[in-house]
Write a protein that holds these residues in place. Structure first.
Motif, PDB file in Angstrom:
ATOM      1  N   MET A   1       0.843  -1.196   0.000  1.00  0.00           N
ATOM      2  CA  MET A   1       0.000   0.000   0.000  1.00  0.00           C
ATOM      3  C   MET A   1       0.873   1.239   0.000  1.00  0.00           C
ATOM      4  O   MET A   1       1.988   1.224   0.496  1.00  0.00           O
ATOM      5  N   LYS A   2       0.314   2.304  -0.514  1.00  0.00           N
ATOM      6  CA  LYS A   2       1.034   3.563  -0.556  1.00  0.00           C
ATOM      7  C   LYS A   2       0.410   4.559   0.412  1.00  0.00           C
ATOM      8  O   LYS A   2      -0.664   4.328   0.956  1.00  0.00           O
ATOM      9  N   ASP A   3       1.096   5.671   0.569  1.00  0.00           N
ATOM     10  CA  ASP A   3       0.614   6.740   1.438  1.00  0.00           C
ATOM     11  C   ASP A   3      -0.355   7.640   0.660  1.00  0.00           C
ATOM     12  O   ASP A   3      -0.446   7.568  -0.572  1.00  0.00           O
ATOM     13  N   ILE A   4      -1.056   8.485   1.376  1.00  0.00           N
ATOM     14  CA  ILE A   4      -1.899   9.508   0.754  1.00  0.00           C
ATOM     15  C   ILE A   4      -0.952  10.576   0.217  1.00  0.00           C
ATOM     16  O   ILE A   4      -0.218  11.198   0.985  1.00  0.00           O
ATOM     17  N   LEU A   8      -6.351  13.136  -5.562  1.00  0.00           N
ATOM     18  CA  LEU A   8      -7.054  11.932  -6.016  1.00  0.00           C
ATOM     19  C   LEU A   8      -7.096  10.877  -4.921  1.00  0.00           C
ATOM     20  O   LEU A   8      -8.109  10.179  -4.756  1.00  0.00           O
ATOM     21  N   ASP A   9      -6.010  10.749  -4.177  1.00  0.00           N
ATOM     22  CA  ASP A   9      -5.986   9.810  -3.049  1.00  0.00           C
ATOM     23  C   ASP A   9      -7.020  10.207  -2.007  1.00  0.00           C
ATOM     24  O   ASP A   9      -7.741   9.354  -1.467  1.00  0.00           O
ATOM     25  N   ASN A  90     -10.981   5.798  10.341  1.00  0.00           N
ATOM     26  CA  ASN A  90      -9.712   5.112  10.583  1.00  0.00           C
ATOM     27  C   ASN A  90      -9.631   3.790   9.825  1.00  0.00           C
ATOM     28  O   ASN A  90      -8.590   3.474   9.227  1.00  0.00           O
ATOM     29  N   THR A  91     -10.713   3.018   9.845  1.00  0.00           N
ATOM     30  CA  THR A  91     -10.720   1.734   9.144  1.00  0.00           C
ATOM     31  C   THR A  91     -10.532   1.931   7.643  1.00  0.00           C
ATOM     32  O   THR A  91      -9.758   1.210   7.004  1.00  0.00           O
ATOM     33  N   THR A  92     -11.235   2.906   7.083  1.00  0.00           N
ATOM     34  CA  THR A  92     -11.113   3.171   5.644  1.00  0.00           C
ATOM     35  C   THR A  92      -9.695   3.604   5.301  1.00  0.00           C
ATOM     36  O   THR A  92      -9.104   3.116   4.331  1.00  0.00           O
ATOM     37  N   THR A  93      -9.142   4.498   6.101  1.00  0.00           N
ATOM     38  CA  THR A  93      -7.771   4.955   5.857  1.00  0.00           C
ATOM     39  C   THR A  93      -6.804   3.785   5.922  1.00  0.00           C
ATOM     40  O   THR A  93      -5.967   3.615   5.017  1.00  0.00           O
ATOM     41  N   THR A  98      -1.083   3.541   3.849  1.00  0.00           N
ATOM     42  CA  THR A  98      -0.167   3.414   4.973  1.00  0.00           C
ATOM     43  C   THR A  98       0.915   4.470   4.803  1.00  0.00           C
ATOM     44  O   THR A  98       1.296   4.797   3.680  1.00  0.00           O
ATOM     45  N   GLY A  99       1.380   5.029   5.908  1.00  0.00           N
ATOM     46  CA  GLY A  99       2.437   6.025   5.832  1.00  0.00           C
ATOM     47  C   GLY A  99       2.148   7.229   6.700  1.00  0.00           C
ATOM     48  O   GLY A  99       1.142   7.286   7.416  1.00  0.00           O
TER      49      GLY A  99
END
Length: 123
Positions: A1-4, A8-9, A90-93, A98-99
């Motif tokens: 997974m990537k960070d925000i 678009l994120d 929090n769950t959705t994020t 991650t990051g």
């Protein structure tokens, strides 16, 4: 997974987050029956708000506190509502990202929810 990393994120996060909220009968009625939001029209405003909060960019100009005070006048927003909102946030994020920015947006959400609860209870 990537960070925000981008607007678009944030848009993806808001779309998935609101899909979760609208699927939860303990809170969905606030959006559908009380606020009567049009999610497609509302998502760009949500994205603007969180883009400003996270990246300090964007063009969010509304008074988010007043909007929630007005909503509270129609339907009391309880600690339970805020807890449900924060849990879904929090769950959705955590499901999507991650990051450091993912952690920062969750911290900001907690801060905003806490301030709103205090202001609503003292209104």
């Amino acid at each position: 997974m990537k960070d925000i990393e981008t607007r678009l994120d944030i848009g993806l996060l808001m779309s998935e987050f609101y899909n979760r909220l609208l699927a939860d009968p303990a809170i969905s009625y606030i959006f559908t029956d009380v606020a009567k939001i049009d999610l497609e029209a509302h998502l760009p405003h949500l994205t603007d708000f969180w883009e400003l909060s996270l990246f300090h960019t964007g063009n969010y100009k509304k008074n988010v506190m007043q909007l929630h005070l007005d909503l509270n006048a129609k339907e009391s927003l309880t600690d339970t509502h805020f807890d449900i909102w924060l849990s879904h946030f929090n769950t959705t994020t955590d499901t999507l990202f991650t990051g450091s920015n993912a952690e920062k947006i969750k911290t900001r959400a907690l801060s905003i929810a806490t301030i709103m609860k205090i202001k609503i209870q003292s209104a």
